[in-house]
Scaffold this active site. Sequence first.
Site, PDB file in Angstrom:
ATOM      1  N   HIS A 208       0.806  -1.230   0.000  1.00 10.69           N
ATOM      2  CA  HIS A 208       0.000   0.000   0.000  1.00 10.69           C
ATOM      3  C   HIS A 208       0.838   1.279   0.000  1.00 10.69           C
ATOM      4  O   HIS A 208       0.437   2.277  -0.580  1.00 10.69           O
ATOM      5  CB  HIS A 208      -1.015  -0.003   1.158  1.00 10.69           C
ATOM      6  CG  HIS A 208      -0.471   0.426   2.479  1.00 10.69           C
ATOM      7  ND1 HIS A 208       0.315  -0.394   3.258  1.00 10.69           N
ATOM      8  CD2 HIS A 208      -0.562   1.599   3.157  1.00 10.69           C
ATOM      9  CE1 HIS A 208       0.660   0.256   4.366  1.00 10.69           C
ATOM     10  NE2 HIS A 208       0.140   1.468   4.331  1.00 10.69           N
ATOM     11  N   ASP A 209       2.013   1.237   0.626  1.00 11.50           N
ATOM     12  CA  ASP A 209       2.859   2.441   0.671  1.00 11.50           C
ATOM     13  C   ASP A 209       4.062   2.338  -0.262  1.00 11.50           C
ATOM     14  O   ASP A 209       5.080   3.005  -0.031  1.00 11.50           O
ATOM     15  CB  ASP A 209       3.335   2.700   2.111  1.00 11.50           C
ATOM     16  CG  ASP A 209       2.337   3.545   2.899  1.00 11.50           C
ATOM     17  OD1 ASP A 209       1.513   4.246   2.267  1.00 11.50           O
ATOM     18  OD2 ASP A 209       2.379   3.508   4.138  1.00 11.50           O
ATOM     19  N   LYS A 212       5.822   5.350  -1.291  1.00 13.80           N
ATOM     20  CA  LYS A 212       6.625   6.081  -0.301  1.00 13.80           C
ATOM     21  C   LYS A 212       8.121   5.887  -0.519  1.00 13.80           C
ATOM     22  O   LYS A 212       8.927   6.659   0.001  1.00 13.80           O
ATOM     23  CB  LYS A 212       6.288   5.603   1.116  1.00 13.80           C
ATOM     24  CG  LYS A 212       5.209   6.394   1.782  1.00 13.80           C
ATOM     25  CD  LYS A 212       5.202   6.076   3.260  1.00 13.80           C
ATOM     26  CE  LYS A 212       4.106   6.843   3.962  1.00 13.80           C
ATOM     27  NZ  LYS A 212       3.925   6.375   5.327  1.00 13.80           N
ATOM     28  N   HIS A 237       2.244   9.735  -2.860  1.00 14.50           N
ATOM     29  CA  HIS A 237       2.647   8.323  -2.819  1.00 14.50           C
ATOM     30  C   HIS A 237       1.552   7.336  -3.246  1.00 14.50           C
ATOM     31  O   HIS A 237       1.879   6.333  -3.880  1.00 14.50           O
ATOM     32  CB  HIS A 237       3.286   7.944  -1.467  1.00 14.50           C
ATOM     33  CG  HIS A 237       2.335   7.722  -0.347  1.00 14.50           C
ATOM     34  ND1 HIS A 237       1.914   8.719   0.479  1.00 14.50           N
ATOM     35  CD2 HIS A 237       1.718   6.589   0.108  1.00 14.50           C
ATOM     36  CE1 HIS A 237       1.097   8.230   1.392  1.00 14.50           C
ATOM     37  NE2 HIS A 237       0.944   6.935   1.181  1.00 14.50           N
ATOM     38  N   HIS A 262      -6.015   4.325  -0.226  1.00 13.93           N
ATOM     39  CA  HIS A 262      -5.992   4.178   1.240  1.00 13.93           C
ATOM     40  C   HIS A 262      -5.937   5.511   1.991  1.00 13.93           C
ATOM     41  O   HIS A 262      -6.095   5.535   3.206  1.00 13.93           O
ATOM     42  CB  HIS A 262      -4.867   3.227   1.699  1.00 13.93           C
ATOM     43  CG  HIS A 262      -3.474   3.749   1.532  1.00 13.93           C
ATOM     44  ND1 HIS A 262      -2.768   3.632   0.356  1.00 13.93           N
ATOM     45  CD2 HIS A 262      -2.640   4.384   2.393  1.00 13.93           C
ATOM     46  CE1 HIS A 262      -1.578   4.159   0.493  1.00 13.93           C
ATOM     47  NE2 HIS A 262      -1.468   4.644   1.730  1.00 13.93           N
TER      48      HIS A 262
HETATM   49 FE   LIG Z   1       0.560   3.451   5.334  1.00 16.50          FE
HETATM   50 FE   LIG Z   2       0.073   5.783   2.792  1.00 17.00          FE
END
Ligand SMILES: [Fe+2]
Ligand SMILES: [Fe+2]
Length: 339
Positions: A208-209, A212, A237, A262
């Site tokens: 999900h990240d 990032k 992100h 998200h």
């Molecule tokens: Fe997160």
């Molecule tokens: Fe996030």
Amino acid sequence: MPTTFGDLLLAPEAMSTTTAYLQRQKFLPVPLHTLCVTGELPVDIYLCQGRDDAPVLFRRRNIEIPPDEFPKLLESGIETVFISRDHVEVYQQHLEDNVAVIIANESLPLERRLQFLGDTGRSILHEVFQADQLDQTLEAVDDLSNHMVELFAGNEVAVSDLFSVLRHDYHTYTHSYNVASYAMLLGKELGFSSDEKLRSLSVGGLLHDLGKLKIPRTILNKKGRLDNQDWDIIRRHPFDGFVALVNRPEVSRDQLMMVYQHHERIDGSGYPVGLIGDEIHPFARICSVVDVFDALTSSRPYRTANTTNEALETLDRLANDKLDAEMVQCWKALMKKPS
Ligand SMILES: [Fe+2]
Ligand SMILES: [Fe+2]
């Protein structure tokens, strides 16, 4: 700076002599239970008598270890041993090679198996996120998710037990593993309990990240307040993760929506699009609840972690306007359920 592996910290200030401290720099602390396998170990094992002592050799590598030796050490209260930093790659390979056998071993308490999978998962994610090679990341996430489904679908995992064996340090690899495992438990409780759905929740949580990884560390680790420019970069992100994954046939729509949506919020105040209510994919709403929970209960460069009760109170305040109220209630009930 402390020496870190996950958040196993050897704080320099806790070491009274420089010699012992310098000696310890050559070693990596590892959880003893990750070495409780039959047969030979590929790394030398060191023990520390006292907190301030340098590690001393306990068992040489490639020599048969009696099956009850490490369980006895665990019973005597020794939970951490040391390996040479030169053996880190061999140790990680050992984790990966043994994870299937260990999580399937029903004679080991579920808590130990959860801890082993958590340590292995973080170690794998740390490695692939650092390498930043998408093929390698997807392959590792695929393998890890299979193990997670096996353990989480086949057992009644209590969220409070899981919480106690997870790390809460907010490295992206730690956070991703936590979010994936929480998302599976919340999803399972909400009725998304087929192996296929649990697998999607796991893969989506682990990835999900992903976007990032493009954010400079100086922003992620900033101690002071983030300025508008920092926030502009951080808010990219979900979109960056989506762009990286959208054309990958192995990533399903359910998984992709966890990456992309998200940070959307029920009242339309989220990003990147500003979707409202049910426009947000249910798996992304699950991801939002556990993502916020993990962020609150993890220590950050600028603050200590919230307690679980504080975090649940915050989730309560965010329910309806920001987070899916039914999912928040379900997560609260799971957190408060005795193990
Ligand atoms: Fe997160
Ligand atoms: Fe996030």
